[in-house]
Design a protein around this motif. Structure first.
Motif: not given
Length: 240
Positions: A27-33, A40-47, A50-59
């Motif tokens: 959480v809080g890591d700067k990423v591109e999704g 198309k890759w866009y910049a954001g942060k990990v919000r 999840r337990s299944d390994g998937s990630i929610d992103i705030d772009y």
């Protein structure tokens, strides 16, 4: 009674997840999704992780995305090929200079748009003329990526370019001009006959004069009586 497959072991020294691959995102890591998996890759942060390994992103542009698969998320600066920094190519950094074709993070909002370098300020920032007609000054180098020149890659079109469009994808090509370059790589076209078309995919647009047949013959075909032709009827842009 928690099943073993629902438990992840942490390294006792630093609390990080043990993994035999790349470091897990937090959480809080700067990423591109890879937004909606469309390439198309866009910049954001990990919000959220999840337990299944998937990630929610705030772009950075205000959009959000949930349950993003790990293969569609990369730490800022990671290349699509996996592991090498985007700023490095075969061990050396691509040179940014006046006239270079680039994509830049417009106003730092996470969306990259094509353009050309207009001026090198000499302090690590650059002025850019974007293909859609916009301009931006003093863009930091880390917000710019050089677009490789390749004969296998179609040159980016700019507002005002003369083109031919495959109208409604029906196989008929008509001349016109680029009115707008959209962020997803599609184009709006003002046709010479007065028609307009929006969000035309790149594969349905070609620079005027880039007909597939124009590069194959070594000389112009002769027009003679009985030849099968298409003609620009009354100069209105439609060929019959």
């Amino acid at each position: 009674r928690v099943p073993e497959d629902m438990i992840r072991l942490l390294d006792s020294s630093d609390g990080n997840l043990i993994t035999n691959k790349k470091r897990s995102l937090e959480v809080g890591d700067k990423v591109e999704g890879n937004y909606k998996g469309k390439g198309k890759w866009y910049a954001g942060k990990v919000r959220r992780v999840r337990s299944d390994g998937s990630i929610d992103i705030d772009y950075d542009d205000g959009e959000q995305e949930i349950n993003v698969s790990p293969e569609n998320v990369r730490p800022i600066g990671m290349a699509m090929g996996g592991g090498e920094m985007a700023s490095r190519s075969l061990g050396r950094k691509a040179v940014i200079e006046v006239g270079s074709k680039v994509e830049a993070n417009y106003r730092g909002k996470g969306k990259y748009f094509p353009g050309r370098i207009k001026r090198d300020r000499g302090d690590g920032t650059f002025d850019i003329d974007y293909n859609d007609g916009e301009q931006e000054m003093r863009v930091p180098e880390d917000m710019i990526r050089v677009v490789e020149d390749s004969s296998s890659r179609v040159e980016a079109l700019a507002v005002g370019d003369k083109v031919e469009g495959n109208y409604k994808g029906k196989g008929k090509w008509y001349p016109g001009k680029i009115r707008r370059v959209r962020s997803d790589g599609s184009y709006d076209i003002d046709y010479d006959d007065g028609e307009m078309e929006t969000s035309v995919m790149a594969e349905c647009v070609r620079a005027k004069g880039s007909l597939k047949t124009s590069s194959s013959p070594t000389r112009k075909p002769r027009i003679e009586e009985g030849s099968k032709v298409e003609a620009n009827y009354r100069g209105k842009g439609k060929y019959f």
